[in-house]
Design a protein around this motif. Sequence first.
Motif, PDB file in Angstrom:
ATOM      1  N   GLU A  62      61.133  20.588 -42.875  1.00 12.63           N
ATOM      2  CA  GLU A  62      59.675  20.675 -42.761  1.00 12.63           C
ATOM      3  C   GLU A  62      59.183  19.990 -41.490  1.00 12.63           C
ATOM      4  OE1 GLU A  62      55.577  19.375 -45.123  1.00 12.63           O
ATOM      5  OE2 GLU A  62      57.526  19.118 -46.092  1.00 12.63           O
ATOM      6  N   LEU A  63      59.769  18.861 -41.151  1.00 12.13           N
ATOM      7  CA  LEU A  63      59.379  18.151 -39.928  1.00 12.13           C
ATOM      8  C   LEU A  63      59.610  19.016 -38.696  1.00 12.13           C
ATOM      9  CD1 LEU A  63      60.788  14.606 -40.773  1.00 12.13           C
ATOM     10  CD2 LEU A  63      58.384  15.155 -40.347  1.00 12.13           C
ATOM     11  N   GLY A  64      60.719  19.757 -38.701  1.00 12.14           N
ATOM     12  CA  GLY A  64      61.027  20.616 -37.561  1.00 12.14           C
ATOM     13  C   GLY A  64      60.104  21.809 -37.444  1.00 12.14           C
ATOM     14  N   ALA A  65      59.430  22.152 -38.555  1.00 10.26           N
ATOM     15  CA  ALA A  65      58.558  23.326 -38.557  1.00 10.26           C
ATOM     16  C   ALA A  65      57.100  22.989 -38.258  1.00 10.26           C
ATOM     17  CB  ALA A  65      58.651  24.032 -39.910  1.00 10.26           C
ATOM     18  N   VAL A  66      56.787  21.710 -38.137  1.00  5.38           N
ATOM     19  CA  VAL A  66      55.400  21.308 -37.862  1.00  5.38           C
ATOM     20  C   VAL A  66      55.015  21.745 -36.455  1.00  5.38           C
ATOM     21  CG1 VAL A  66      53.801  19.358 -37.618  1.00  5.38           C
ATOM     22  CG2 VAL A  66      55.521  19.357 -39.445  1.00  5.38           C
ATOM     23  N   SER A  67      53.880  22.392 -36.329  1.00  3.88           N
ATOM     24  CA  SER A  67      53.439  22.890 -35.025  1.00  3.88           C
ATOM     25  C   SER A  67      52.922  21.767 -34.140  1.00  3.88           C
ATOM     26  CB  SER A  67      52.327  23.931 -35.214  1.00  3.88           C
ATOM     27  OG  SER A  67      51.148  23.317 -35.727  1.00  3.88           O
ATOM     28  N   ALA A  68      52.868  22.049 -32.846  1.00  8.46           N
ATOM     29  CA  ALA A  68      52.371  21.048 -31.900  1.00  8.46           C
ATOM     30  C   ALA A  68      50.916  20.680 -32.213  1.00  8.46           C
ATOM     31  CB  ALA A  68      52.484  21.599 -30.475  1.00  8.46           C
ATOM     32  N   ARG A  69      50.139  21.664 -32.613  1.00  4.60           N
ATOM     33  CA  ARG A  69      48.735  21.410 -32.963  1.00  4.60           C
ATOM     34  C   ARG A  69      48.637  20.473 -34.161  1.00  4.60           C
ATOM     35  NH1 ARG A  69      45.048  23.595 -36.553  1.00  4.60           N
ATOM     36  NH2 ARG A  69      42.857  23.546 -35.886  1.00  4.60           N
ATOM     37  N   ASP A  70      49.483  20.702 -35.172  1.00  5.05           N
ATOM     38  CA  ASP A  70      49.443  19.843 -36.354  1.00  5.05           C
ATOM     39  C   ASP A  70      49.944  18.432 -36.036  1.00  5.05           C
ATOM     40  OD1 ASP A  70      48.312  21.736 -37.957  1.00  5.05           O
ATOM     41  OD2 ASP A  70      50.158  22.297 -38.998  1.00  5.05           O
ATOM     42  N   TRP A  71      50.920  18.320 -35.126  1.00  2.00           N
ATOM     43  CA  TRP A  71      51.352  16.978 -34.719  1.00  2.00           C
ATOM     44  C   TRP A  71      50.197  16.211 -34.090  1.00  2.00           C
ATOM     45  CZ3 TRP A  71      55.109  14.677 -36.793  1.00  2.00           C
ATOM     46  CH2 TRP A  71      56.335  15.293 -37.066  1.00  2.00           C
ATOM     47  N   ALA A  72      49.401  16.906 -33.292  1.00  2.00           N
ATOM     48  CA  ALA A  72      48.249  16.266 -32.657  1.00  2.00           C
ATOM     49  C   ALA A  72      47.221  15.843 -33.702  1.00  2.00           C
ATOM     50  CB  ALA A  72      47.614  17.217 -31.642  1.00  2.00           C
ATOM     51  N   LEU A  73      46.989  16.701 -34.684  1.00  2.00           N
ATOM     52  CA  LEU A  73      46.031  16.376 -35.746  1.00  2.00           C
ATOM     53  C   LEU A  73      46.539  15.226 -36.615  1.00  2.00           C
ATOM     54  CD1 LEU A  73      44.901  19.959 -36.853  1.00  2.00           C
ATOM     55  CD2 LEU A  73      43.613  18.290 -35.480  1.00  2.00           C
ATOM     56  N   LEU A  74      47.840  15.206 -36.864  1.00  2.00           N
ATOM     57  CA  LEU A  74      48.431  14.097 -37.623  1.00  2.00           C
ATOM     58  C   LEU A  74      48.262  12.781 -36.873  1.00  2.00           C
ATOM     59  CD1 LEU A  74      51.702  15.863 -38.835  1.00  2.00           C
ATOM     60  CD2 LEU A  74      49.937  14.901 -40.337  1.00  2.00           C
ATOM     61  N   ALA A 175      42.521  19.253 -44.415  1.00  2.00           N
ATOM     62  CA  ALA A 175      42.943  20.428 -43.650  1.00  2.00           C
ATOM     63  C   ALA A 175      44.465  20.503 -43.541  1.00  2.00           C
ATOM     64  CB  ALA A 175      42.317  20.387 -42.259  1.00  2.00           C
ATOM     65  N   LEU A 176      45.104  19.360 -43.300  1.00  2.00           N
ATOM     66  CA  LEU A 176      46.549  19.340 -43.084  1.00  2.00           C
ATOM     67  C   LEU A 176      47.338  19.461 -44.381  1.00  2.00           C
ATOM     68  CD1 LEU A 176      46.570  16.536 -40.392  1.00  2.00           C
ATOM     69  CD2 LEU A 176      47.361  18.881 -40.027  1.00  2.00           C
ATOM     70  N   ARG A 177      46.830  18.886 -45.470  1.00  2.00           N
ATOM     71  CA  ARG A 177      47.581  18.911 -46.723  1.00  2.00           C
ATOM     72  C   ARG A 177      47.714  20.308 -47.311  1.00  2.00           C
ATOM     73  NH1 ARG A 177      50.235  17.922 -49.432  1.00  2.00           N
ATOM     74  NH2 ARG A 177      49.597  16.931 -51.372  1.00  2.00           N
ATOM     75  N   GLY A 178      46.936  21.253 -46.804  1.00  2.00           N
ATOM     76  CA  GLY A 178      47.075  22.619 -47.278  1.00  2.00           C
ATOM     77  C   GLY A 178      48.371  23.261 -46.829  1.00  2.00           C
ATOM     78  N   ARG A 179      48.999  22.717 -45.782  1.00  3.30           N
ATOM     79  CA  ARG A 179      50.227  23.314 -45.246  1.00  3.30           C
ATOM     80  C   ARG A 179      51.334  22.291 -44.986  1.00  3.30           C
ATOM     81  NH1 ARG A 179      46.000  23.765 -41.643  1.00  3.30           N
ATOM     82  NH2 ARG A 179      46.121  22.600 -39.672  1.00  3.30           N
ATOM     83  N   ILE A 180      51.063  21.020 -45.281  1.00  2.00           N
ATOM     84  CA  ILE A 180      52.059  19.966 -45.073  1.00  2.00           C
ATOM     85  C   ILE A 180      52.190  19.163 -46.365  1.00  2.00           C
ATOM     86  CG2 ILE A 180      52.610  17.861 -43.788  1.00  2.00           C
ATOM     87  CD1 ILE A 180      51.153  19.012 -41.405  1.00  2.00           C
TER      88      ILE A 180
END
Length: 313
Positions: A62-74, A175-180
């Motif tokens: 799952e960590l490897g599948a996180v998008s660059a945009r989501d990393w920024a939001l995290l 927003a993030l917990r819907g996909r992470i």
Amino acid sequence: MNPGLSERRAFLWSLLFVGIIAISFSAIFVKWTDAPVSVIGMYRLGLTLVGMTPFLFRYRAELGAVSARDWALLGLSGFMLALHFLLWMGSLRYTTVASSTVLMTLEPVLVMIGALVFFRERIRGAAVAAMGVALIGAVLIGWGDFRLSGTALYGDLLSILGTLAVVVHMLLGQALRGRISSFVYSYTVFLAAAAAFAVYNLAAGFSFIGYASNDWLIFVLMAAVPTVFGHLLFNWLLKYVGATTVSMAVLGEPVGASLLAWALLDERLTTLQAFAGALLIGGVWLFLRSGGHRHAEAGESPVADVTATPVGK
């Protein structure tokens, strides 16, 4: 009523109650140490990460599948969490527990507005009315402690700014917990917040070592009680009940914190504040009873998700 639905609701309510009790101890622990609040925040999150790291390997895919945009939001969510801790814990050095925690009751109103704007959530009229009742009770709790001058006013301002920071953190979380997953979200956000604190402490010249044994005990307690059984639990709940409901449940913190401050710190609790606490709890109960708003998909099972998350056990 559907037995399965009733069981799910009872399960979620019990977890909300546990989280409220846990976060109520946060203000007490801060009052019990003279360590810089940024150091408290760093070790609070750092020690929590130590306990979570052994389970990280399970989530490597799952960590490897996180998008660059989501990393920024995290990263942004983590920064806002650190800012919240810094400002709110700092406020406790200048004002009372009741005043500081009661100002945080602005959070659900701001979160509700944000949820309406960004997530198009529909809030039931009964839920809004219940929120109003709870807010009245929350304001009355700290009414006698508010100061309009001196250091207490500065403490009140810090608490308000800390509330704005946690509102952003909560909305990003929804927003993030819907996909992470809960674990990946919590781990990365806590890591980002701990890193932000470390940079701040280095810049401010605060030592990372040399604290008294009592301070280290507080660091551990802050990690174990309000972080694991409070914020970590609320992060998981975001997926199933939404940011507005979680924030509304957090309105119980002024009641718990004020009672603990009265019992452990000898801070005075008036008859009016006790009555207001009962009013606040009633408003929270009515909000949860009304169902608040729809967030989780009908097919999602909170029980299944928590059993799949090691830290949630």
